[in-house]
Design a protein around this motif. Structure first.
Motif, short mmCIF file in Angstrom:
data_model
loop_
_atom_site.label_atom_id
_atom_site.label_comp_id
_atom_site.label_asym_id
_atom_site.label_seq_id
_atom_site.Cartn_x
_atom_site.Cartn_y
_atom_site.Cartn_z
N THR A 124 0.85 -1.19 0.00
CA THR A 124 0.00 0.00 0.00
C THR A 124 0.88 1.24 0.00
O THR A 124 1.79 1.35 0.82
N LEU A 125 0.60 2.15 -0.91
CA LEU A 125 1.35 3.39 -0.99
C LEU A 125 0.58 4.50 -0.27
O LEU A 125 -0.60 4.72 -0.54
N SER A 126 1.27 5.18 0.64
CA SER A 126 0.73 6.38 1.28
C SER A 126 1.54 7.58 0.84
O SER A 126 2.78 7.54 0.84
N VAL A 127 0.85 8.64 0.44
CA VAL A 127 1.50 9.88 0.02
C VAL A 127 1.23 10.93 1.09
O VAL A 127 0.08 11.18 1.46
N TYR A 128 2.31 11.54 1.60
CA TYR A 128 2.20 12.54 2.66
C TYR A 128 2.71 13.89 2.16
O TYR A 128 3.76 13.97 1.51
N LYS A 129 1.97 14.94 2.52
CA LYS A 129 2.36 16.31 2.21
C LYS A 129 2.53 17.08 3.50
O LYS A 129 1.68 16.99 4.40
N LEU A 130 3.62 17.83 3.60
CA LEU A 130 3.86 18.62 4.80
C LEU A 130 2.94 19.84 4.79
O LEU A 130 3.01 20.68 3.90
N THR A 131 2.07 19.92 5.80
CA THR A 131 1.12 21.02 5.93
C THR A 131 1.16 21.53 7.37
O THR A 131 0.83 20.79 8.30
N ASP A 132 1.59 22.79 7.54
CA ASP A 132 1.67 23.39 8.87
C ASP A 132 2.50 22.54 9.83
O ASP A 132 2.13 22.33 11.00
N GLY A 133 3.59 22.01 9.31
CA GLY A 133 4.50 21.25 10.15
C GLY A 133 4.08 19.82 10.42
O GLY A 133 4.77 19.11 11.17
N ILE A 134 2.99 19.36 9.81
CA ILE A 134 2.49 18.01 10.01
C ILE A 134 2.43 17.28 8.68
O ILE A 134 1.99 17.84 7.67
N MET A 135 2.83 16.01 8.67
CA MET A 135 2.73 15.19 7.48
C MET A 135 1.29 14.67 7.35
O MET A 135 0.86 13.83 8.13
N THR A 136 0.58 15.17 6.37
CA THR A 136 -0.82 14.80 6.15
C THR A 136 -0.92 13.83 4.99
O THR A 136 -0.38 14.08 3.91
N GLU A 137 -1.62 12.71 5.20
CA GLU A 137 -1.78 11.72 4.14
C GLU A 137 -2.80 12.23 3.13
O GLU A 137 -3.94 12.55 3.48
N ILE A 138 -2.39 12.30 1.86
CA ILE A 138 -3.29 12.79 0.81
C ILE A 138 -3.67 11.70 -0.18
O ILE A 138 -4.48 11.94 -1.08
N LEU A 139 -3.10 10.49 -0.02
CA LEU A 139 -3.47 9.38 -0.88
C LEU A 139 -3.03 8.07 -0.24
O LEU A 139 -1.95 7.99 0.34
N SER A 140 -3.90 7.06 -0.35
CA SER A 140 -3.55 5.70 0.03
C SER A 140 -4.09 4.78 -1.05
O SER A 140 -5.29 4.80 -1.34
N VAL A 141 -3.21 3.98 -1.67
CA VAL A 141 -3.63 3.16 -2.79
C VAL A 141 -2.76 1.90 -2.83
O VAL A 141 -1.56 1.94 -2.52
N SER A 142 -3.36 0.78 -3.21
CA SER A 142 -2.59 -0.45 -3.37
C SER A 142 -1.78 -0.38 -4.66
O SER A 142 -2.17 0.29 -5.62
N TYR A 143 -0.67 -1.12 -4.69
CA TYR A 143 0.18 -1.10 -5.88
C TYR A 143 1.06 -2.34 -5.91
O TYR A 143 1.31 -2.97 -4.88
N ASP A 144 1.53 -2.66 -7.09
CA ASP A 144 2.57 -3.67 -7.26
C ASP A 144 3.90 -3.02 -7.61
O ASP A 144 4.94 -3.38 -7.10
N GLU A 145 3.85 -2.05 -8.53
CA GLU A 145 5.01 -1.24 -8.87
C GLU A 145 4.51 0.18 -9.10
O GLU A 145 3.32 0.41 -9.33
N LEU A 146 5.42 1.14 -9.07
CA LEU A 146 5.02 2.52 -9.35
C LEU A 146 6.17 3.28 -10.00
O LEU A 146 7.33 2.91 -9.88
N ILE A 147 5.80 4.34 -10.68
CA ILE A 147 6.77 5.23 -11.33
C ILE A 147 6.36 6.66 -11.00
O ILE A 147 5.18 7.01 -11.02
N VAL A 148 7.33 7.49 -10.70
CA VAL A 148 7.12 8.93 -10.55
C VAL A 148 7.74 9.60 -11.78
O VAL A 148 8.95 9.49 -12.01
#
Length: 437
Positions: A140-164
């Motif tokens: 499971t991939l979790s994407v976190y963005k720093l907002t007001d000094g806190i890491m906020t999760e903005i996406l959670s998705v299952s995956y086998d491989e990924l590319i940025v």
């Protein structure tokens, strides 16, 4: 002992996360900062924690540094495991003055961290944190963005491989997630992009039916200069297919897919030759292989392949670029002149110690063979010792490539050192590496 401890911490952090870029990823300047950080980590370890770094990907260090805030001073990430619920923790420390303070802590109910990625998904010049949590074979991939000094999760998705990769051409990173069904041998690619403070998906695009294993990815451009992902997969142990994904008309498409067969038929091959920018024009070409014409009773001639290279555009149309003999084993290829097509072959390839030798030949009438030359690939200490009847055509790492011209081809082919130097090229390491498995 204190000096030794400081030196050890410096060595750990000097190796951390070099791939993000110097502007985002730098080390604190004062050794005493490291010592104070290490003291905080030591307390966590005394309380039952143990290092638990990512198990794959480019960033596998237990301690990593990344500038999430853009103030020029990187934050420190520490990857630890604790007994109990949500055993995995990522501590994020921020340097305040000459001391590190805990800025945030992310925990995960997983067995391990598969991989860590840093990507600028929102285009503000600062990286988001991408964490792949792993439980058995499920990721499971979790994407976190720093907002007001806190890491906020903005996406959670299952995956086998990924590319940025900037697949949409917007000058910001896109997230492309691959999922594969190992039972039905189907798969999808789905693109996520950042907009309105959240990650939004595009409809998924299918892989070729029958894909058993996703094995290799390459980013590049189509012939109409549109960014694309080239994903090679195995249909069986000996058969490879490449699906080409591109963003077009607001959607993600598999531009190589035949809609009737639901397979990218034009990219199927029975040789381990992969997509490459073969003519160095910035466009990725796809190989189509066929066996070289035989000569006499050469028993192993079917292992030698003629490779036609074609470029795809965003609508799936192809353009022929060149034909080569591609010797991936030794790391070189030659571009075949048009007059050689149908007449070129390889009569032998011999390997002895640190030297391999491949004999190239020309068959003008399918009967009278003319040996052209022998290409030598020499490694180890003997590579600098080339006989006088050979001329060097290239080298890389610990390998030297040299050629010996054979008598009898001058009148027929007009073949000389300059001719061969013009058609001989080395295979880029980037074309060979990239296996996911």
């Amino acid at each position: 002992m204190k000096k030794l401890a400081v030196f050890s911490v410096l060595l750990l952090l000097l190796s951390a996360c070099g791939a993000v870029g110097d502007d985002l990823l730098r080390l604190p300047r004062q050794p005493k900062d490291f010592l104070k950080l290490q003291q905080k980590i030591d307390v966590l370890i005394l309380n039952g924690g143990e290092y638990s770094p990512p198990v794959s990907g480019s960033h596998r260090q237990s301690q990593q540094t990344v500038d999430f805030t853009g103030n020029g001073v990187p934050e420190a990430l520490v990857f630890l495991r604790f007994p109990g619920e949500k055993p995995l923790r990522i501590y994020i420390y921020q340097l305040e003055g000459d001391d590190y303070k805990e800025m945030d802590m992310i925990s995960g109910d997983a067995e391990s961290i598969d991989a860590i990625y840093y990507a600028d998904l929102d285009g503000d010049g600062l990286p988001e944190l991408l964490v792949g949590w792993c439980v058995g074979t499920l990721k499971t991939l979790s994407v976190y963005k720093l907002t007001d000094g806190i890491m906020t999760e903005i996406l959670s998705v299952s995956y086998d491989e990924l590319i940025v990769f900037d697949l949409r051409g917007t000058r910001r990173d896109d997230l492309i997630v691959f999922n594969h069904d190992e039972v039905n041998f189907t798969g999808t690619a789905q693109l996520y992009y950042y907009e309105d403070k959240r990650m939004l998906p595009l409809p998924a695009a299918p892989f070729s039916n029958g894909v058993q294993l996703i094995s290799r990815t390459l980013t590049g451009f189509l012939s109409d200069n549109i960014p694309a992902l080239y994903v090679a997969s195995k249909l069986d142990q000996n058969t490879i297919v490449t699906d080409i994904f591109a963003f077009r008309d607001g959607h993600l498409f598999n531009v190589s897919l035949n809609p009737e067969s639901e397979v990218s038929n034009g990219t199927i091959r029975n040789a381990a030759i992969y997509a490459a920018d073969i003519d160095l024009d910035g466009v990725i070409e796809m190989p189509a292989v066929s066996p070289l014409p035989g000569y006499g009773d050469t028993a192993d001639n079917d292992v030698y392949w003629l490779t036609d290279w074609r470029a795809y555009d965003a609508y799936g149309y192809t353009e022929h670029k060149m034909t080569t003999y591609y010797c991936q084993t030794d790391g070189w290829y030659i571009r075949l002149p048009d007059e050689w097509l149908g007449c070129f072959t390889v009569t032998s390839r011999e390997v002895s110690g640190t030297v391999s030798a491949t004999t190239l030949a020309y068959i003008p009438d399918n009967e009278n063979l003319i040996d052209i030359c022998i290409v030598y690939c020499t490694t180890g200490d003997s590579r600098s010792l080339q006989p006088p009847d050979r001329f060097r055509v290239g080298e890389k790492a610990d390998t030297v490539y040299a050629v010996k011209l054979l008598p009898g081809n001058e009148d027929t082919l007009g073949f000389d050192e300059n001719t061969f130097a013009d058609i001989f090229r080395l295979i880029s390491n980037r074309w060979i590496t990239g296996e996911i498995e």
